[in-house]
Enzyme design. Sequence first.
Site, PDB file in Angstrom:
ATOM      1  N   CYS A 133      45.215   2.701 -92.374  1.00  0.00           N
ATOM      2  CA  CYS A 133      45.650   3.281 -91.282  1.00  0.00           C
ATOM      3  C   CYS A 133      46.177   2.661 -90.054  1.00  0.00           C
ATOM      4  O   CYS A 133      47.297   3.120 -89.359  1.00  0.00           O
ATOM      5  CB  CYS A 133      44.346   4.411 -90.860  1.00  0.00           C
ATOM      6  N   GLN A 160      40.135   0.752 -83.015  1.00  0.00           N
ATOM      7  CA  GLN A 160      39.802   1.769 -83.840  1.00  0.00           C
ATOM      8  C   GLN A 160      38.547   2.764 -83.847  1.00  0.00           C
ATOM      9  O   GLN A 160      37.319   2.221 -84.019  1.00  0.00           O
ATOM     10  CB  GLN A 160      39.718   0.979 -85.427  1.00  0.00           C
ATOM     11  N   HIS A 246      43.290   6.011 -83.580  1.00  0.00           N
ATOM     12  CA  HIS A 246      43.305   4.498 -83.299  1.00  0.00           C
ATOM     13  C   HIS A 246      44.414   3.923 -82.330  1.00  0.00           C
ATOM     14  O   HIS A 246      45.390   4.668 -82.114  1.00  0.00           O
ATOM     15  CB  HIS A 246      43.669   3.724 -84.481  1.00  0.00           C
TER      16      HIS A 246
END
Length: 340
Positions: A133, A160, A246
């Site tokens: 991600c 994150q 994030h």
Amino acid sequence: MKRESYNIAIVGATGAVGQEMIRILEERNFPVGKLKLLASERSKGKEVEFKGEKLIVEQLEENSFKNIHIALFSAGASRSREYAPKAVQSGAVVIDNSSAFRMEPDVPLVIPEINAHRVADYRKRGIIANPNCTTAITLMALKPLHDIAKIRRVIASSYQAVSGAGAQAIEELRLQTLAWLQGKPFETRVFPYQIAFNLIPHIDSFLENGYTKEEMKLHHETRKILEDESIQVAATTVRVPVFRAHSVALNIETERKITVEQARKAIEDFPGVKLVDDPYSAKYPMPIEAAGKDECFVGRIREDYTIPSGLNLWVVGDQLRKGAALNAVQIAEVLIRDYV
Ligand code: A2P
């Protein structure tokens, strides 16, 4: 021969990413024939809504993939390792959100805005990998700059959200926050320490070089996706008490000098990225605004005055969307548009 619709399986359909995949398939009007929702025995019989219809979650089994054309996996690397080959054997193309196959040379690792052409390599193993991600969000900001100035080195510091650790992690932050504010005791299960009102500089396990696996994923996956083995990425990845989206602070060193204006223009022209960069009016990307959005947002672009050619910048993206479910569905869209 093109189909009118495709039978889709979602492995990990009850998880944070799986749930988002279901929403995105519906939102983007993906031509879904049958939708098969798979999870662990715990979720067997649960009801989930898709296009106004109630679907029943089934337990993942060896023969779950009969008549499935595309299987989206989001139930962790060990499930992918065990069941992705079975899905391929049954005739499905697998799009895998886990780290299980990302670095295997015969498995393409794809962000459609960057290397959609690699989807063709699904033929080798029947599997296409979705990137980590943080890597996906970071590269949405870096690719347009790499194209005009060639990036040599990146220092990445991530902030994150808990959504990256799954549905239970989201619940852990909520419960800890409530309990902490009321002065009540609380449990710490998903994260190694309390996450409410804290930061944890530890995501995934530690390796012998002192970095975490999450940090090294940024290095290796960046090289594979940008098809450039010369880029160096050194990362520090940190879990923060944010529910979703994030953020990554990036320092880059480029081969050719690049001005702030050139960088802004390149970012603005790149699909899937939005420039939010007017610091004097207090306009910059923030997770609370990126949550639930498809684009990655870039701002705080400024020259690094300590080196001849470098920039600092800040990118924010929804981990569950561009960092996971959206990217997987976009890969599926390329697959059905060009290949199956
Ligand atoms: P379940 O909800 O039944 O545990 P998250 O990343 O949000 O934690 O979600 C993980 C997903 O992976 C969930 O859908 C979870 O299902 C699924 N999962 C976990 N373990 C298994 C397993 N052994 N077999 C099938 N699915 C699993």
